[in-house]
Design a protein around this motif. Structure first.
Motif, PDB file in Angstrom:
ATOM      1  N   LEU A 235       0.826  -1.136  -0.004  1.00 43.05           N
ATOM      2  CA  LEU A 235      -0.007   0.103   0.002  1.00 43.05           C
ATOM      3  C   LEU A 235       0.758   1.172   0.041  1.00 43.05           C
ATOM      4  N   GLU A 236       0.339   2.419  -0.443  1.00 43.43           N
ATOM      5  CA  GLU A 236       0.903   3.785  -0.375  1.00 43.43           C
ATOM      6  C   GLU A 236       0.697   4.478   0.999  1.00 43.43           C
ATOM      7  N   LEU A 237       1.677   4.469   1.804  1.00 46.31           N
ATOM      8  CA  LEU A 237       1.316   5.156   3.147  1.00 46.31           C
ATOM      9  C   LEU A 237       1.473   6.505   2.774  1.00 46.31           C
ATOM     10  N   ILE A 238       0.242   7.276   3.590  1.00 47.95           N
ATOM     11  CA  ILE A 238       0.239   8.568   3.667  1.00 47.95           C
ATOM     12  C   ILE A 238       1.161   9.178   4.786  1.00 47.95           C
ATOM     13  N   GLU A 239       1.675  10.462   4.712  1.00 46.90           N
ATOM     14  CA  GLU A 239       2.712  11.205   5.613  1.00 46.90           C
ATOM     15  C   GLU A 239       1.640  11.356   6.777  1.00 46.90           C
ATOM     16  N   PRO A 240       2.116  11.118   8.074  1.00 44.88           N
ATOM     17  CA  PRO A 240       3.628  11.042   8.558  1.00 44.88           C
ATOM     18  C   PRO A 240       3.882   9.290   8.622  1.00 44.88           C
ATOM     19  N   GLY A 241       3.292   8.369   7.853  1.00 43.08           N
ATOM     20  CA  GLY A 241       3.510   7.076   7.956  1.00 43.08           C
ATOM     21  C   GLY A 241       2.709   6.539   9.192  1.00 43.08           C
ATOM     22  N   ILE A 242       3.480   5.376   9.655  1.00 45.48           N
ATOM     23  CA  ILE A 242       3.098   4.627  10.833  1.00 45.48           C
ATOM     24  C   ILE A 242       3.853   5.193  11.962  1.00 45.48           C
ATOM     25  N   VAL A 243       2.814   5.836  12.741  1.00 42.43           N
ATOM     26  CA  VAL A 243       3.458   6.585  14.080  1.00 42.43           C
ATOM     27  C   VAL A 243       2.666   6.283  15.223  1.00 42.43           C
TER      28      VAL A 243
END
Length: 270
Positions: A235-243
């Protein structure tokens, strides 16, 4: 409105076990709700004694749901939501958040807890333009969930798949990955995956979770951030990613952005 298919089964209501603590009810207690029993409050208090941060995690998780659903419905233009592992209604549930942005949004909730089923009608409120529905189903059966959801959602159009704090209840990590893949594969291109789970990044939390699991309740597996990250493969992560959830696009009024031991992200299916 609803499609009329989700009248609670009276027989299911007799299955509520008030002798063993239950995670959805404890979470409801930590969030200030009233849909819990003495056994849940005792277990919740014992958990807090060992890991006081858990109440902050509960509030941070709800704030994260509000932000992610607002973003996906707003900036991403999604009008269909499949929320699996609904939990007990509290405040700003998925349909309320999504339909504030897009009154025509369609939301399908999925859970298999009899107490959640008892409160399903509270989730089946909707704007006149939109739809909400509730499916009594188990996460272990993703194909059944998809088939039932397809009565309300159009799987030819983008859908936001929401798995919020639920994958830890799948004991086998390989099975958890498989379930996520099978659900994601059913989604069309342009859909979104919205997720969080508690992590094994704090010793006190691990100790408290073990104490909870030892009560005979359905266990919850705390996983590493690396393991959680695998749920987003392809999948294409949306910013800021996994946080840590408080760090996912906090609003200007959200000044408490300290990290907590619950991580998540939002990603788009290419």
């Amino acid at each position: 409105m609803t499609d009329g298919s989700s009248t609670p089964d009276p027989q299911a209501l007799t299955k509520i076990d008030t002798t063993v603590p239950h995670s959805a009810r404890i979470w409801n207690y930590w969030m200030g709700g009233k849909d819990n029993y003495e056994v849940d409050r005792l277990a919740g208090d014992q958990y807090v004694e060992v890991a006081p941060n858990i109440e902050t995690m509960a509030r941070a998780s709800r704030a994260y749901l509000i932000r992610t659903v607002t973003h996906v419905a707003g900036a991403c233009g999604i009008r269909q939501f499949l929320d699996i592992g609904t939990g007990l209604p509290t405040y700003d549930n998925t349909h309320q958040v999504a339909q504030r942005v897009a009154p025509e949004a369609r939301i399908v909730y999925v859970d298999n807890d009899p107490l959640v089923l008892r409160h399903a009608q509270a989730l089946l409120t909707s704007t006149p333009e939109g739809v909400t529905d509730y499916i009594d189903a188990d996460l272990h059966e993703p194909e059944r969930i998809v088939a039932a959801a397809a009565k309300t959602l159009d799987f030819d159009r983008p859908i936001a798949l929401m798995l919020m704090g639920i994958l830890g209840h799948i004991q086998s990590y390989d099975e958890a990955v498989s379930i996520v893949r099978r659900l994601q594969e059913a989604l069309p291109s342009g859909s979104y995956f919205v997720h969080y789970d508690s992590t094994d990044t704090d010793q006190a939390l691990k100790q408290a979770q073990q104490g909870y699991d030892d009560t005979g309740a359905v266990p919850y597996v705390l996983r590493s951030v690396e393991q959680i990250t695998r749920f987003y493969d392809g999948l294409e992560l949306i910013e800021p990613g996994i946080v840590s959830c408080p760090l996912w696009r906090p609003g200007p009024s959200e000044t408490d952005t300290e990290t907590t031991d619950v991580h998540g992200g939002v990603a788009r299916k290419p």
